[in-house]
Design a protein around this motif. Structure first.
Motif, mmCIF file in Angstrom:
data_model
loop_
_atom_site.group_PDB
_atom_site.id
_atom_site.type_symbol
_atom_site.label_atom_id
_atom_site.label_comp_id
_atom_site.label_asym_id
_atom_site.label_seq_id
_atom_site.Cartn_x
_atom_site.Cartn_y
_atom_site.Cartn_z
ATOM 1 N N GLN A 10 -0.444 -1.872 -11.563
ATOM 2 C CA GLN A 10 -0.935 -3.133 -11.012
ATOM 3 C C GLN A 10 -2.041 -3.761 -11.855
ATOM 4 O O GLN A 10 -2.308 -4.953 -11.716
ATOM 5 C CB GLN A 10 -1.424 -2.922 -9.577
ATOM 6 N N ASN B 240 0.964 8.577 -3.761
ATOM 7 C CA ASN B 240 0.558 7.457 -2.925
ATOM 8 C C ASN B 240 1.746 6.941 -2.107
ATOM 9 O O ASN B 240 2.750 6.512 -2.675
ATOM 10 C CB ASN B 240 0.032 6.303 -3.791
ATOM 11 N N GLU B 241 1.630 6.995 -0.788
ATOM 12 C CA GLU B 241 2.583 6.380 0.130
ATOM 13 C C GLU B 241 4.039 6.761 -0.118
ATOM 14 O O GLU B 241 4.873 5.908 -0.471
ATOM 15 C CB GLU B 241 2.424 4.848 0.088
ATOM 16 N N GLU C 112 0.710 -7.588 -7.138
ATOM 17 C CA GLU C 112 1.041 -7.103 -5.797
ATOM 18 C C GLU C 112 2.559 -6.847 -5.711
ATOM 19 O O GLU C 112 3.269 -7.413 -4.886
ATOM 20 C CB GLU C 112 0.540 -8.104 -4.745
ATOM 21 N N TRP C 113 3.041 -5.994 -6.625
ATOM 22 C CA TRP C 113 4.422 -5.517 -6.620
ATOM 23 C C TRP C 113 5.420 -6.665 -6.473
ATOM 24 O O TRP C 113 5.341 -7.629 -7.228
ATOM 25 C CB TRP C 113 4.586 -4.433 -5.541
ATOM 26 N N GLU D 146 -7.177 3.496 1.194
ATOM 27 C CA GLU D 146 -6.951 2.056 1.002
ATOM 28 C C GLU D 146 -7.166 1.329 2.314
ATOM 29 O O GLU D 146 -6.748 1.807 3.375
ATOM 30 C CB GLU D 146 -5.510 1.737 0.549
ATOM 31 N N HIS E 268 1.428 6.731 -8.395
ATOM 32 C CA HIS E 268 1.391 5.485 -7.631
ATOM 33 C C HIS E 268 2.587 4.638 -8.065
ATOM 34 O O HIS E 268 2.430 3.548 -8.618
ATOM 35 C CB HIS E 268 0.061 4.762 -7.830
ATOM 36 N N TRP E 269 3.791 5.204 -7.901
ATOM 37 C CA TRP E 269 5.072 4.478 -7.913
ATOM 38 C C TRP E 269 5.728 4.255 -9.263
ATOM 39 O O TRP E 269 6.832 3.728 -9.324
ATOM 40 C CB TRP E 269 4.951 3.112 -7.212
ATOM 41 N N TYR F 30 -3.691 -0.848 6.781
ATOM 42 C CA TYR F 30 -3.820 -2.300 6.648
ATOM 43 C C TYR F 30 -3.678 -3.044 7.966
ATOM 44 O O TYR F 30 -4.380 -4.007 8.222
ATOM 45 C CB TYR F 30 -2.782 -2.832 5.646
ATOM 46 N N ASN G 191 -4.007 5.270 4.075
ATOM 47 C CA ASN G 191 -3.959 3.866 3.691
ATOM 48 C C ASN G 191 -3.651 3.073 4.951
ATOM 49 O O ASN G 191 -2.611 3.272 5.574
ATOM 50 C CB ASN G 191 -2.866 3.616 2.657
ATOM 51 N N PHE H 212 -5.484 -9.267 -3.181
ATOM 52 C CA PHE H 212 -6.180 -8.282 -2.364
ATOM 53 C C PHE H 212 -7.559 -7.920 -2.939
ATOM 54 O O PHE H 212 -8.253 -7.079 -2.391
ATOM 55 C CB PHE H 212 -5.363 -6.985 -2.268
ATOM 56 N N TRP I 221 -9.246 -1.647 -0.871
ATOM 57 C CA TRP I 221 -8.184 -2.130 -1.747
ATOM 58 C C TRP I 221 -8.350 -3.639 -1.867
ATOM 59 O O TRP I 221 -8.214 -4.321 -0.870
ATOM 60 C CB TRP I 221 -6.790 -1.781 -1.193
ATOM 61 N N PHE J 235 11.087 1.514 0.480
ATOM 62 C CA PHE J 235 11.150 0.281 -0.315
ATOM 63 C C PHE J 235 11.960 0.486 -1.602
ATOM 64 O O PHE J 235 12.577 -0.437 -2.096
ATOM 65 C CB PHE J 235 9.740 -0.231 -0.658
ATOM 66 N N TRP K 24 2.892 -9.789 6.592
ATOM 67 C CA TRP K 24 2.993 -8.488 7.265
ATOM 68 C C TRP K 24 1.643 -7.949 7.768
ATOM 69 O O TRP K 24 1.606 -6.955 8.478
ATOM 70 C CB TRP K 24 3.689 -7.447 6.367
ATOM 71 N N ILE L 222 6.627 4.346 1.419
ATOM 72 C CA ILE L 222 6.986 3.132 0.684
ATOM 73 C C ILE L 222 7.898 3.487 -0.494
ATOM 74 O O ILE L 222 8.875 2.789 -0.775
ATOM 75 C CB ILE L 222 5.719 2.384 0.195
HETATM 76 C C1 PNW Z 1 -0.043 -0.469 -0.553
HETATM 77 N N1 PNW Z 1 3.761 -3.036 4.081
HETATM 78 O O1 PNW Z 1 1.292 -0.829 -0.370
HETATM 79 C C2 PNW Z 1 -0.120 0.069 -1.970
HETATM 80 O O2 PNW Z 1 -0.586 1.386 -2.046
HETATM 81 C C3 PNW Z 1 -0.827 -0.808 -2.925
HETATM 82 O O3 PNW Z 1 -0.407 -0.532 -4.226
HETATM 83 C C4 PNW Z 1 -0.644 -2.256 -2.526
HETATM 84 O O4 PNW Z 1 -1.115 -3.157 -3.478
HETATM 85 C C5 PNW Z 1 -1.359 -2.421 -1.192
HETATM 86 O O5 PNW Z 1 -0.861 -1.521 -0.226
HETATM 87 C C6 PNW Z 1 -1.303 -3.811 -0.615
HETATM 88 O O6 PNW Z 1 0.011 -4.145 -0.223
HETATM 89 C C7 PNW Z 1 1.812 -1.389 0.783
HETATM 90 O O7 PNW Z 1 4.610 -3.951 3.911
HETATM 91 C C8 PNW Z 1 2.771 -2.391 0.626
HETATM 92 O O8 PNW Z 1 3.499 -2.608 5.244
HETATM 93 C C9 PNW Z 1 3.391 -2.922 1.718
HETATM 94 C C10 PNW Z 1 3.092 -2.461 2.983
HETATM 95 C C11 PNW Z 1 2.142 -1.467 3.148
HETATM 96 C C12 PNW Z 1 1.511 -0.934 2.046
#
Ligand code: PNW
Length: 491
Positions: A20, A169-170, A438-439, A382, A123-124, A314, A312, A447, A431, A177, A355, A173
């Motif tokens: 990223q 990491n995650e 952002e992917w 995060e 991390h992916w 959000y 993590n 962010f 974060w 994903f 989201w 996802i």
């Molecule tokens: C995380 N959702 O990913 C990642 O660890 C980071 O690299 C990313 O930049 C950050 O969150 C912000 O998105 C996510 O759709 C991506 O619920 C998508 C989701 C959750 C976490």
């Protein structure tokens, strides 16, 4: 007003990930990762964006570490690009000394500034070489051996100075994903019209097991050979929202909320925190499509005892049960996810990405639930958000990120209150240090606490960057702070 306090010695800082921010994708012998391929093969899937230059952190890291000092951080979480260390990825492939040198310099520069490095191994950005060679994460047996060797190289070369490791990491996802809806690299899916390969009914579950066993191998190896001499800590970072029932009067929605969290978190936390099998509700729905753990898998999971749960967080959502049988491509536990409940009440205030709504009151519930269920000390690895309409703002507008300031304040209070609930929470990473790739959302979704101008690559601190230090200091020194969510939560 109720004082919200954080434990003394609470660690805090900012987080990033290699693909990223780094750029420099063809420099100093770096091999390609599945994200290079994904962005370049079908650019529409990432809004035309790629990580070729990103924030150019590879060349500007000294300046970025200076920001950490300016912002008052005690710790910095970053990830290592596997294909910089082992360009082709495999256990018999050569190590790239220039890649080692980059992270050596980064780590040394952090330490000379008095900042503690927290390193994510994955991390992916899987090396394309092992994706091509044997299918990458789809090959459970091969991928865990290659990940173990990559981890070993990192412990050997950096572990004298790095005392905090996050294996993956995650994984949710990565699996869902990457192999379920196909939104992320390698973009496999049988339900996404943009995807040309993949089988959503089986691949996410296979990949999930590969990630669990890779984590287990890397952690067991650390415990056996490195923990003694290096005296560090190791854990994993799991994402996962908290779910409330859509209809609080309907028992089936209460069950749906719990089931949704089991599909999100229990999938990984049962094996990695408790050395236990997947949640029963997953086996009930997925049957033999969910891989089994053998006795030797369980033996390895038991040797992979870890130090902390990286969380993590959000946002949160409402869960509504479905009256119908799930299709084989369902990965949500046969649950609909909504942002409004039956009465039309929103789960939280809207942010700059669809989201994510701000849900600090549910962060507290989430922290407390995770601590009680899995029993590990928690580091929030995060937490953050984009402000409403931030994607359309000029720099001058974006630096006044009051929405983000409030988001952080409310979420820090939730951490404090969960500590009062009895949870052992030891650190927090916002974060992200700077706006970055952002992917699949490209560069539009911001962010960062630092504004990145993608034309000039100039960085400008936003208000939140400059305020976080005093927000932490205030809470750590026991000063009462009257944020609205505090009163609400303590009723
Ligand atoms: C995380 N959702 O990913 C990642 O660890 C980071 O690299 C990313 O930049 C950050 O969150 C912000 O998105 C996510 O759709 C991506 O619920 C998508 C989701 C959750 C976490």
């Amino acid at each position: 007003m109720v004082p919200v306090t954080l434990p003394t010695n609470f660690e805090w800082g900012f987080a990033t990930a290699a693909y990223q921010i780094e750029g420099a994708v063809d420099e100093d012998g770096r091999g390609k990762s599945i994200w290079d391929t994904f962005c370049h093969l079908q650019p529409t899937r990432t809004k035309g964006a790629n990580g070729d230059i990103a924030c150019d952190h590879y060349h500007r890291y000294e300046e970025d570490l200076d920001s950490l000092v300016q912002y008052g951080a005690s710790a910095y979480r970053f990830s290592i690009s596997w294909s910089r260390i082992i360009p082709m990825g495999g256990r018999d492939d050569p190590v790239n000394e220039s890649g080692i040198a980059f992270y050596d310099n980064l780590i040394n520069s952090l330490l000379s500034r008095g900042i503690t490095p927290w390193v994510t191994l994955y991390h992916w950005d899987l090396p394309q070489g092992i994706h091509d060679r044997y299918g990458g994460w789809l090959n459970v047996e091969e991928s865990q051996l290659d990940f173990e060797r990559y981890a070993k190289v990192c412990y050997e070369r950096f572990g004298d100075r790095v005392k905090n490791w996050i294996t993956i990491n995650e994984p949710w996802i990565v699996s869902i994903f990457g192999y379920g809806n196909g939104w992320n690299a390698p973009g496999r899916s049988s339900t996404n019209p943009m995807s040309t390969n993949g089988d959503t009914s089986t691949e996410p579950w296979t990949v999930g097991k590969a990630l669990i066993m890779s984590h287990a191998r890397a952690t067991a190896l650390y415990n056996r050979d490195f923990r003694g001499p290096q005296k560090g800590k190791i854990g994993i970072s799991l994402n996962g929202d908290y779910y409330e029932p859509w209809d609080s009067q309907d028992q089936r929605d209460h069950e749906a909320a719990e089931r949704r969290m089991e599909f999100h978190i229990g999938w990984f936390a049962n094996p990695v925190c408790l050395a236990q099998d997947y949640p029963e509700c997953m086996r009930a729905q997925l049957g033999n499509r969910l891989p089994r753990f053998t006795e030797s898998d369980f033996a390895l999971l038991r040797k992979a005892d870890m130090d902390f749960y990286g969380m993590n967080y959000y946002t949160s959502q409402y869960a509504r049960h479905r009256g119908t049988n799930p299709p084989d491509t369902d990965f949500l536990g046969n649950v609909d996810e909504l942002q409004e409940n039956k009465e039309g009440m929103s789960i939280g205030e809207k942010s700059g990405v669809s989201w994510l709504r701000s849900t600090p009151h549910l962060f507290r519930k989430h922290l407390t639930r995770i601590y009680q269920k899995y029993g590990k000390p928690i580091y929030v690895t995060e937490n953050g958000c984009p402000c409403p309409n931030e994607d359309k703002m000029t720099r001058e507008e974006a630096v006044n990120d009051d929405y983000r300031v409030q988001y952080f304040a409310d979420h820090l209070d939730a951490v404090g209150i969960s500590c009062k609930d009895g949870s052992d929470i030891r650190g927090y990473f916002a974060w992200s240090l700077m706006d970055n790739l952002e992917w699949s959302d490209g560069y539009g979704v911001r962010f960062g606490v630092t504004f990145t101008d993608y034309d000039t690559l100039e960085r400008t601190p936003k208000r939140s960057a400059l305020l976080l230090k005093s927000m932490f200091n205030a809470r750590m020194s026991n000063i009462p702070i009257g944020h609205p969510c505090v009163a609400e939560l303590d009723e």
